[in-house]
Design a protein around this motif. Structure first.
Motif: not given
Ligand SMILES: [Zn+2]
Length: 285
Positions: A188-196, A198-201, A223-228, A248-251
């Motif tokens: 969906g449109d989750i943000r970095k905080s939801e990605e974090k 999900l990683l923590e859970q 980066k951490e989310f994509i890596e996982k 965005h270019q960063e992504v």
């Protein structure tokens, strides 16, 4: 005695022969699973068809373009969708589902129950009640079984029904589709905080295909989310020359650094990925 014995052997051989034939016959009947990321402009709409022709639609994009897209994937006499999922009630995901509800018979609806003060949302609430479908509120831990595929709900962690958020992106349903050895992650449109979160859970995120969150925005896609997730393929769903500057270019840089194949609906149109349970094929590439 000798005659009976040879009869037993003969029937055993016959049975083995038949069994072997049935196995071969079954193998030739294995049907693939298809996932199509529709080019609906700036928005998301993802169509899943299981080997048993069960049809699931995740979001409907920003308008009526979805109807023509469904027409290319479904036979003209089939006007039933088994399940529609609304990841979050923003127009670029919701508006097309209103058109779908007008045109198709929908058996099951999965959404978060998150409220929004918009005309589209009011129409959504009215239409899903009229539809008389089975309605479920999404929550992590739920599993939807369809043929040999399983759709696991990873987010939201809690039932959010009736709640209102300034920005509903943060409430987006995240799900992981597993078919044999292949897997797809829909964000969906989750943000970095939801990605974090999900990683923590320690959610099981590892997937072959990642639907890049929020149309390739840099406010998502850490980066951490994509890596996982470590996907082979990243799909970005977005409109040509959109006003948000997505992706965005960063992504794009992060995805390229990991050697992930990037497919974009604004450049490639509809993106169809087929899984036989072992490997993925992308017919148009
Ligand atoms: Zn969106």
């Amino acid at each position: 005695m000798g005659k009976n014995f040879s009869l037993v052997i003969l029937s055993l051989l016959l049975a083995l022969n038949i069994l072997a034939w049935i196995v071969v016959f079954d193998l030739s009947k294995i049907q693939p699973l298809e996932v199509v990321f529709f080019d609906v402009g700036q928005g998301d709409s993802i169509f899943i068809e299981t080997p048993k022709k069960q049809q699931i639609l995740i979001d409907g994009g920003p308008g009526s373009a979805i109807l023509e897209k469904l027409g290319t994937e479904m036979p003209f006499y089939d006007n039933t969708l088994d399940l529609i999922i609304l990841t979050h009630p923003e127009k670029d995901h919701l508006a097309g589902l209103l058109e779908v509800l007008k045109r198709y018979k929908v058996e099951n609806i999965l959404w978060t129950g998150v409220k929004r003060d918009t005309l589209e949302f009011k129409e959504w609430e009215r239409k899903i009640l009229e539809e008389k479908a089975s309605i479920k509120i999404a929550q992590a831990g739920q599993k939807i079984f369809a043929a040999k595929a399983v759709l696991e709900i990873l987010y939201p962690f809690e039932n959010l029904a009736g709640q209102e958020f300034k920005d509903s992106n943060e409430t987006s349903i995240v799900s992981r589709l597993v078919f044999g050895e292949n897997s797809f992650l829909f964000t969906g449109d989750i943000r970095k905080s939801e990605e974090k979160a999900l990683l923590e859970q320690r959610a099981n995120l590892d997937s072959d295909v990642l639907k890049v969150a929020h149309h390739g925005s840099k406010t998502s896609n850490s980066k951490e989310f994509i890596e996982k997730v470590s996907p082979e393929i990243a799909v970005i769903s977005l409109g040509k020359e959109n006003s948000y500057g997505h992706p965005h270019q960063e992504v794009l840089d992060i995805l390229e650094d990991y050697g992930i194949k990037i497919l974009r609906t604004d450049q490639h149109g509809n993106i169809k990925i087929i899984s036989d349970g072992k490997k993925l094929t992308i017919p148009n590439f």
